[in-house]
Motif scaffolding. Structure first.
Motif, PDB file in Angstrom:
ATOM      1  N   THR A 105       0.807  -1.218   0.000  1.00 38.94           N
ATOM      2  CA  THR A 105       0.000   0.000   0.000  1.00 38.94           C
ATOM      3  C   THR A 105       0.841   1.269   0.000  1.00 38.94           C
ATOM      4  OG1 THR A 105      -0.135  -0.171   2.394  1.00 38.94           O
ATOM      5  CG2 THR A 105      -1.966  -1.079   1.120  1.00 38.94           C
ATOM      6  N   ASP A 106       2.072   1.197   0.477  1.00 42.67           N
ATOM      7  CA  ASP A 106       2.930   2.382   0.544  1.00 42.67           C
ATOM      8  C   ASP A 106       3.849   2.422  -0.684  1.00 42.67           C
ATOM      9  OD1 ASP A 106       4.221   4.635   1.385  1.00 42.67           O
ATOM     10  OD2 ASP A 106       5.356   3.669   2.982  1.00 42.67           O
ATOM     11  N   THR A 115      11.986   2.780   0.925  1.00 40.90           N
ATOM     12  CA  THR A 115      12.330   1.385   1.208  1.00 40.90           C
ATOM     13  C   THR A 115      11.772   0.470   0.125  1.00 40.90           C
ATOM     14  OG1 THR A 115      12.403   1.823   3.585  1.00 40.90           O
ATOM     15  CG2 THR A 115      12.142  -0.473   2.912  1.00 40.90           C
ATOM     16  N   ARG A 116      10.556   0.757  -0.317  1.00 43.78           N
ATOM     17  CA  ARG A 116       9.959  -0.043  -1.398  1.00 43.78           C
ATOM     18  C   ARG A 116      10.804   0.068  -2.653  1.00 43.78           C
ATOM     19  NH1 ARG A 116       6.845  -0.378  -5.871  1.00 43.78           N
ATOM     20  NH2 ARG A 116       5.135  -1.884  -5.885  1.00 43.78           N
ATOM     21  N   SER A 117      11.225   1.264  -2.967  1.00 45.97           N
ATOM     22  CA  SER A 117      12.040   1.494  -4.152  1.00 45.97           C
ATOM     23  C   SER A 117      13.363   0.716  -4.081  1.00 45.97           C
ATOM     24  CB  SER A 117      12.303   2.994  -4.294  1.00 45.97           C
ATOM     25  OG  SER A 117      12.915   3.279  -5.498  1.00 45.97           O
ATOM     26  N   ILE A 118      14.002   0.766  -2.925  1.00 44.75           N
ATOM     27  CA  ILE A 118      15.260   0.035  -2.727  1.00 44.75           C
ATOM     28  C   ILE A 118      15.006  -1.470  -2.833  1.00 44.75           C
ATOM     29  CG2 ILE A 118      17.102  -0.469  -1.068  1.00 44.75           C
ATOM     30  CD1 ILE A 118      16.569   2.401   0.070  1.00 44.75           C
ATOM     31  N   PHE A 119      13.910  -1.923  -2.269  1.00 44.82           N
ATOM     32  CA  PHE A 119      13.542  -3.335  -2.299  1.00 44.82           C
ATOM     33  C   PHE A 119      13.321  -3.809  -3.737  1.00 44.82           C
ATOM     34  CE2 PHE A 119      10.254  -6.744  -1.418  1.00 44.82           C
ATOM     35  CZ  PHE A 119      11.122  -7.631  -0.797  1.00 44.82           C
ATOM     36  N   ILE A 120      12.610  -3.018  -4.525  1.00 42.42           N
ATOM     37  CA  ILE A 120      12.342  -3.376  -5.926  1.00 42.42           C
ATOM     38  C   ILE A 120      13.653  -3.476  -6.700  1.00 42.42           C
ATOM     39  CG2 ILE A 120      11.257  -2.623  -8.103  1.00 42.42           C
ATOM     40  CD1 ILE A 120       9.294  -3.666  -5.902  1.00 42.42           C
ATOM     41  N   LEU A 172      15.430  -5.732   4.080  1.00 44.78           N
ATOM     42  CA  LEU A 172      14.557  -4.730   3.456  1.00 44.78           C
ATOM     43  C   LEU A 172      13.100  -5.179   3.460  1.00 44.78           C
ATOM     44  CD1 LEU A 172      16.781  -3.727   0.417  1.00 44.78           C
ATOM     45  CD2 LEU A 172      16.097  -2.234   2.319  1.00 44.78           C
ATOM     46  N   GLY A 173      12.882  -6.459   3.205  1.00 41.86           N
ATOM     47  CA  GLY A 173      11.518  -6.989   3.212  1.00 41.86           C
ATOM     48  C   GLY A 173      10.861  -6.840   4.567  1.00 41.86           C
TER      49      GLY A 173
END
Length: 173
Positions: free
Chosen positions: A3-4, A9-14, A123-124
């Motif tokens: 949802t975020d 962090t999502r960007s780094i994770f991707i 990161l996850g």
């Protein structure tokens, strides 16, 4: 889907997931030529073939994670890393001690993959990507088992290489 979607962090994770996907494609481009060339080390060929199958599963798990996040893997990264892997495999094929060089390189690469998956798990967890954790943990476990196998078998491969050389037989692969 997370949802975020705008979180850093999502960007780094991707990016990390895309890098891992490319890394696993590179692993395939290294292992597949190796396993085809092995003649005198059936235990190595068998374990590499098993890990090729595991790696294909790891790629599928990474694609599933990316898909659940509404993302794709990077074809450019996949292609570039596969080319690098193919060149590395070709470089060792002309070496007289190919099996040893491949063993060293495979052990190093497995540990690189272990580090990458440990980072992705951090990161996850930090980003709350809980649906990815089990798949990443499974990939990590397979890499750790392969690294352990390589470590445990290096002595035997080295001694077998030396015995073949002493007997005047082809020992490189």
């Amino acid at each position: 889907m997370d949802t975020d979607v705008n979180s850093e962090t999502r960007s780094i994770f991707i990016v990390g997931l895309r890098n891992a996907h490319a890394m696993e494609n590179q692993a395939l481009s290294i292992m597949k030529p190796q396993v085809k060339r092995i003649e005198n080390y059936p235990q190595v060929a068998d374990r590499l073939q098993q890990h090729i199958t595991e790696t294909e599963g790891q790629i599928a798990r990474l694609e599933s994670i990316l898909d659940r996040l509404g993302e794709d893997h990077s074809t450019l990264k996949d292609t570039a890393m596969s080319m690098v892997g193919s060149m590395a495999a070709m470089g060792h094929s002309v070496a007289g001690d190919e099996i040893l060089k491949n063993s060293f390189a495979n052990f190093a690469f497995e540990n690189y993959e272990i580090a990458a998956y440990n980072s992705l798990l951090v990161l996850g967890e930090a980003g709350g990507f809980n649906q990815a954790i089990n798949s990443l943990q499974q990939n990590l476990s397979e890499e750790e088992k392969m690294a352990d196998w390589l470590k445990q078998n290096l002595r035997g491969v080295t001694l077998q290489y030396a015995r073949l050389r002493e007997a005047g037989e082809i020992a490189k692969s």
